[in-house]
Scaffold this motif. Structure first.
Motif, PDB file in Angstrom:
ATOM      1  N   LEU A 237      17.061  48.091 -29.396  1.00  0.00           N
ATOM      2  CA  LEU A 237      15.616  48.103 -29.137  1.00  0.00           C
ATOM      3  C   LEU A 237      15.187  46.852 -28.377  1.00  0.00           C
ATOM      4  CD1 LEU A 237      14.244  49.620 -32.451  1.00  0.00           C
ATOM      5  CD2 LEU A 237      14.833  50.765 -30.301  1.00  0.00           C
ATOM      6  N   ASP A 238      15.867  45.730 -28.632  1.00  0.00           N
ATOM      7  CA  ASP A 238      15.593  44.532 -27.831  1.00  0.00           C
ATOM      8  C   ASP A 238      16.058  44.753 -26.389  1.00  0.00           C
ATOM      9  OD1 ASP A 238      14.431  42.846 -29.846  1.00  0.00           O
ATOM     10  OD2 ASP A 238      16.419  42.657 -30.721  1.00  0.00           O
ATOM     11  N   ALA A 239      17.192  45.424 -26.229  1.00  0.00           N
ATOM     12  CA  ALA A 239      17.664  45.746 -24.875  1.00  0.00           C
ATOM     13  C   ALA A 239      16.659  46.643 -24.164  1.00  0.00           C
ATOM     14  CB  ALA A 239      19.030  46.428 -24.948  1.00  0.00           C
ATOM     15  N   ALA A 240      16.056  47.561 -24.898  1.00  0.00           N
ATOM     16  CA  ALA A 240      15.050  48.451 -24.307  1.00  0.00           C
ATOM     17  C   ALA A 240      13.846  47.660 -23.822  1.00  0.00           C
ATOM     18  CB  ALA A 240      14.618  49.498 -25.326  1.00  0.00           C
ATOM     19  N   GLU A 241      13.434  46.660 -24.590  1.00  0.00           N
ATOM     20  CA  GLU A 241      12.296  45.828 -24.177  1.00  0.00           C
ATOM     21  C   GLU A 241      12.603  45.094 -22.869  1.00  0.00           C
ATOM     22  OE1 GLU A 241       9.436  42.205 -25.856  1.00  0.00           O
ATOM     23  OE2 GLU A 241      11.051  43.006 -27.096  1.00  0.00           O
ATOM     24  N   VAL A 242      13.844  44.608 -22.742  1.00  0.00           N
ATOM     25  CA  VAL A 242      14.235  43.938 -21.501  1.00  0.00           C
ATOM     26  C   VAL A 242      14.227  44.932 -20.347  1.00  0.00           C
ATOM     27  CG1 VAL A 242      16.017  42.600 -20.342  1.00  0.00           C
ATOM     28  CG2 VAL A 242      15.626  42.268 -22.777  1.00  0.00           C
ATOM     29  N   ALA A 243      14.713  46.135 -20.587  1.00  0.00           N
ATOM     30  CA  ALA A 243      14.718  47.161 -19.538  1.00  0.00           C
ATOM     31  C   ALA A 243      13.301  47.445 -19.055  1.00  0.00           C
ATOM     32  CB  ALA A 243      15.378  48.434 -20.061  1.00  0.00           C
ATOM     33  N   LEU A 244      12.340  47.476 -19.987  1.00  0.00           N
ATOM     34  CA  LEU A 244      10.940  47.700 -19.613  1.00  0.00           C
ATOM     35  C   LEU A 244      10.447  46.586 -18.691  1.00  0.00           C
ATOM     36  CD1 LEU A 244       8.333  49.379 -20.027  1.00  0.00           C
ATOM     37  CD2 LEU A 244       7.820  47.895 -21.970  1.00  0.00           C
ATOM     38  N   LYS A 245      10.766  45.352 -19.042  1.00  0.00           N
ATOM     39  CA  LYS A 245      10.345  44.217 -18.216  1.00  0.00           C
ATOM     40  C   LYS A 245      10.956  44.309 -16.822  1.00  0.00           C
ATOM     41  CE  LYS A 245       8.708  40.030 -17.347  1.00  0.00           C
ATOM     42  NZ  LYS A 245       7.269  39.722 -17.341  1.00  0.00           N
ATOM     43  N   ILE A 246      12.252  44.589 -16.749  1.00  0.00           N
ATOM     44  CA  ILE A 246      12.903  44.703 -15.444  1.00  0.00           C
ATOM     45  C   ILE A 246      12.261  45.819 -14.631  1.00  0.00           C
ATOM     46  CG2 ILE A 246      15.075  45.227 -14.267  1.00  0.00           C
ATOM     47  CD1 ILE A 246      16.538  43.978 -16.667  1.00  0.00           C
ATOM     48  N   GLY A 247      11.973  46.939 -15.281  1.00  0.00           N
ATOM     49  CA  GLY A 247      11.344  48.053 -14.567  1.00  0.00           C
ATOM     50  C   GLY A 247      10.007  47.668 -13.971  1.00  0.00           C
ATOM     51  N   MET A 248       9.204  46.921 -14.733  1.00  0.00           N
ATOM     52  CA  MET A 248       7.891  46.508 -14.231  1.00  0.00           C
ATOM     53  C   MET A 248       8.026  45.587 -13.022  1.00  0.00           C
ATOM     54  SD  MET A 248       5.804  45.818 -17.777  1.00  0.00           S
ATOM     55  CE  MET A 248       5.193  47.163 -18.795  1.00  0.00           C
ATOM     56  N   VAL A 249       8.993  44.672 -13.080  1.00  0.00           N
ATOM     57  CA  VAL A 249       9.195  43.765 -11.947  1.00  0.00           C
ATOM     58  C   VAL A 249       9.647  44.560 -10.722  1.00  0.00           C
ATOM     59  CG1 VAL A 249      10.526  41.813 -11.079  1.00  0.00           C
ATOM     60  CG2 VAL A 249       9.700  41.798 -13.434  1.00  0.00           C
ATOM     61  N   MET A 250      10.572  45.476 -10.918  1.00  0.00           N
ATOM     62  CA  MET A 250      11.053  46.294  -9.801  1.00  0.00           C
ATOM     63  C   MET A 250       9.921  47.122  -9.209  1.00  0.00           C
ATOM     64  SD  MET A 250      14.176  45.529  -9.304  1.00  0.00           S
ATOM     65  CE  MET A 250      15.745  45.051 -10.054  1.00  0.00           C
ATOM     66  N   ASP A 251       9.041  47.632 -10.063  1.00  0.00           N
ATOM     67  CA  ASP A 251       7.870  48.370  -9.577  1.00  0.00           C
ATOM     68  C   ASP A 251       7.020  47.486  -8.669  1.00  0.00           C
ATOM     69  OD1 ASP A 251       7.308  51.034  -9.885  1.00  0.00           O
ATOM     70  OD2 ASP A 251       6.640  50.864 -11.950  1.00  0.00           O
ATOM     71  N   ASP A 252       6.759  46.255  -9.118  1.00  0.00           N
ATOM     72  CA  ASP A 252       5.951  45.331  -8.318  1.00  0.00           C
ATOM     73  C   ASP A 252       6.609  45.031  -6.981  1.00  0.00           C
ATOM     74  OD1 ASP A 252       3.970  45.168 -10.208  1.00  0.00           O
ATOM     75  OD2 ASP A 252       4.700  43.302 -11.102  1.00  0.00           O
TER      76      ASP A 252
END
Length: 775
Positions: A237-252
């Protein structure tokens, strides 16, 4: 073995077995058989330890103090040091930082030579106590000394603890790059010792420091390491939180495929190991990527499903996610040109944000409402909302959101004919996009800069901006955005007289947009095609295009600004057919809408076209025509004074030479012989060159030099710029002009006074207070 040793040994075994009550009994028995003060003090120390483990902190404190009294004058530095260290721990439990610092300091002094490891840990304890009372300078000194001591004795655990606390402190002190260096070393040590959970946490913190410091790729690499290490540590679940952050940066960054991959990975981890509602949140973010890539149907389905789930969740997290999902739906409806729905979503989200007093989210909603107002012709309302949001984003340090506000404000200013303000706002947005490596967002900004440059006659800059933006959108595989860029290029062609090329592009774009059910955008292309067709003499086809676009705009009030342009186009078409009554009715309808939405330059253009039409219908109406046309031309000509650059003013004036020519044609036929002379004098009185401007003389207004502004050295200070500024003025590169003074004619009249007064009343033309004589 002596009786004391037996009791002491059994007490230590009980402590190791987590049996503090049994340990207390054994140490009390040992006390009763102790032969001297040192043995007694040592038993007191262990009894205090057992009391601490049993939760009896007061008794533990009294016992330790008794032990210290027994050996106060003895050569027992190690025992005294251990007692002071334990008293420091007890003080920390009581949150007594001063007492803790005192005991840690004493222990450190006593144990420095005897037990370097414990002494170094005492330094960590002193620093921790100081951090609790914000004694940051002293804490940093102690942490650096502890780190040095742990390095000396090769204590990896102590080094890691010191690096961790130093990173936390330096982050708190807003020294992110220093903190990043310590976190980088910490992650390496923990990885080397197979502490993957600790390494993941260090890399997570490190990534969140590197991204705002604009070390984007390095930050993303570190976050990928954090995600991998959390998985190795069995913390999905911590890995999932990191994936969310990376996704948001990639979106930007406009790297949508990588964003989607991370959202899917995080969602899968949540669905497998966590809460389904958490997994749904990843689908919400994945929907924003779909929206950004033009897959509106997928975005709509996922966002609607999430909103239905979160609406009645009854939890604080669920309510927050419902509000965010509503905001995303507002963005989707805006992209789909379904503006009323967008407003409803944003306003419902705003109500929730206001209730929970979330300042940033409230500003997110104001931005969305401001953008909708902008796109529906309510420009002043849009500017109010956007300015409100931008001020908040600036205050809280959200540069990317501030960039979006600058961009949308630029669109407002452009639509209102405030081209200098539009240029400044768009370049502000462009600088932030470039700084953060957001190439796609920079391209979006360049699209609108291209419009400003086209409208103001700066065709070379316009082409550079539009073609560069188009290339980025092709690379990003965004066909809808490519079509928008093509439409803007067609607008450039229209201004340049390449009418057939413009008509062809508009027609192709309209067909493709209708295929994608983007009917509003298609209607705009058809409206513009109608204007291009007029210019190549295809009047029937032009009329059909205007009728098709006009029907759509009339049925959708959000397109009032476009409907005004359709009326103007129909008016021009009617004049070419010599149907003057129809032309006047169309011009009047367009003017009324432009007046309502505040686009005064369109009002002025409408007045001018009415004037010419009146004269064409009846040349005896020359006075009426002059009364309408002359104030309009004075206002339109005054817009060039927005620009500090002489080249920009020349480009603007060149666009409207035909209006000036028509005006002189009317003036020659006017019954007042003084009018022509006044008009000539005023035309020659172009303005007053000045160094007094509210804008920076050296600010960027050209796309060609924008990159140099961003990448080059900072502008010199005012004191250092004296000679550079003067040289620039002499060279004429940035020579601002103030409005020209009014001319006092030899007979005492102010030249064109009633026409200037009319321009002030109709369009808000500024009337300068000064005047000059013409003789």
């Amino acid at each position: 073995m002596s009786e004391l040793s037996v009791y002491r040994s059994r007490g230590l075994e009980a402590l190791q077995a987590d049996a503090p009550v049994e340990a207390i009994a054994e140490f009390e028995a040992a006390i009763r058989v102790a032969d001297n003060e040192f043995e007694l003090a040592d038993c007191y120390y262990w009894l205090a330890t057992a009391q601490y483990e049993n939760g009896d902190l007061d008794a533990s404190t009294i016992t330790l103090e008794s032990a210290l009294e027994l050996v106060a004058d003895a050569d027992a530095a190690e025992l005294r040091g251990r007692c002071h260290e334990s008293l420091a721990d007890l003080a920390m439990e009581r949150e007594d930082a001063a007492d803790a610092h005192h005991h840690f300091s004493t222990a450190h002094a006593l144990l420095g030579e005897i037990d370097p490891e414990t002494a170094a840990h005492c330094l960590l304890g002193m620093a921790t106590a100081d951090l609790g009372v914000e004694e940051f300078t002293r804490a940093e000194t102690q942490l650096r000394l502890a780190l040095q001591k742990f390095d000396t004795i090769d204590d990896a655990g102590g080094v890691a603890a010191s690096l961790n606390l130093l990173a936390e402190l330096l982050t708190e002190l807003d020294r992110p790059l220093e903190a990043a260096a310590h976190l980088s070393r910490l992650a390496g040590i923990l990885t080397e010792h197979s502490d993957y959970a600790g390494a993941a946490d260090a890399n997570w913190r490190l990534g969140n420091l590197l991204l705002p410091a604009l070390r984007i790729e390095e930050g993303l690499r570190v976050l990928e390491s954090a995600k991998t290490d959390f998985l190795r540590a069995d913390q999905p679940l911590d890995a999932a939180e990191v994936a969310l952050k990376i996704g948001m940066v990639m979106d930007d960054l406009g790297r949508f495929a990588e964003a989607a991959a991370n959202y899917r990975e995080g969602g899968h981890l949540c669905a497998t190991y966590g809460d389904p509602d958490d997994a749904l949140w990843y689908d919400v973010n994945l929907a924003t990527t779909a929206m950004n890539t033009g897959d509106y149907l997928t975005a709509e389905a996922d966002l609607t499903r999430a909103a239905d789930r979160y609406r009645n969740s009854g939890t604080e997290v669920g309510t927050a996610r419902y509000a965010q999902t509503l905001r995303f739906l507002g963005g989707l409806r805006t992209e789909q040109s379904r503006y009323q729905l967008a407003v409803e979503h944003y306003e419902e989200a705003l109500d929730i944000g206001t209730y929970v007093e979330d300042e940033e989210f409230i500003s997110d909603c104001h931005y969305g409402l401001g953008l909708v107002a902008t796109l529906t012709g309510r420009y002043r309302t849009g500017l109010e909302r956007l300015s409100l949001a931008r001020e908040t984003f600036s205050r809280i340090g959200s540069d990317q959101k501030e960039m979006l506000c600058h961009h949308s404000e630029g669109i407002c200013w452009y639509s209102l004919g405030e081209y200098s303000d539009a240029t400044d706002s768009l370049f502000s947005a462009r600088r932030i996009a470039t700084t953060y490596g957001m190439d796609l967002q920079r391209a979006f900004t360049d699209m609108h800069l291209g419009l400003v440059f086209t409208e103001t006659g700066r065709f070379a800059d316009a082409e550079l901006a539009l073609r560069g933006a188009r290339a980025i959108m092709i690379a990003a595989e965004l066909p809808d955005r490519v079509m928008a860029a093509d439409g803007n290029i067609a607008g450039l062609y229209l201004k340049q007289g390449r009418y057939a090329d413009a008509a062809q592009i508009y027609r192709r774009s309209a067909d493709e947009l209708r295929t994608r059910e983007l009917h509003g955008q298609a209607a705009v292309c058809t409206q513009n095609e109608g204007m291009a067709l007029i210019m190549i003499g295809e009047l029937d086809a032009s009329a059909a295009a205007f009728d098709q676009a006009g029907r759509y705009f009339a049925a959708h009030p959000d397109y009032r600004a476009n409907l005004a342009l359709v009326h103007r186009g129909r008016g021009l078409l009617a004049t070419m057919r010599h149907d003057h009554d129809t032309a006047l009715a169309e011009f009047a309808a367009g003017r009324a809408i432009a007046m309502e939405i505040g686009t005064l330059i369109e009002v002025a253009k409408g007045d001018f076209f009415v004037a010419v039409t009146l004269y064409d219908r009846d040349d005896s109406a020359v006075s009426t025509a002059i009364d309408l046309a002359l104030p309009a031309v004075l206002y339109i000509n005054s817009i060039r004074l927005q620009f500090d650059s002489a080249n920009d003013r020349v480009s603007w004036s060149a666009l409207y030479t035909q209006l000036q020519a028509h005006l002189f044609t009317l003036a020659v036929r006017h019954p007042d012989p003084a009018l022509l002379g006044d008009l000539i004098e005023v035309s020659l009185n172009s303005g007053t060159h000045t160094t007094a401007t509210s804008k920076d003389l050296l600010r960027t207004t050209s796309l060609a030099v924008a990159e140099l502004d961003i990448a080059g050295p900072p502008h010199p200070s005012d004191a250092a710029r004296i000679h550079g500024g003067a040289a620039t003025l002499v060279a004429g590169a940035a020579l601002p002009m103030a409005p020209p003074p009014r001319l006092r004619m030899p007979d005492g009249r102010l030249a064109l006074a009633p026409y200037f007064a009319a321009a002030a009343q109709r369009y808000g033309l500024t009337d300068p207070a000064n005047e000059v004589r013409t003789w």
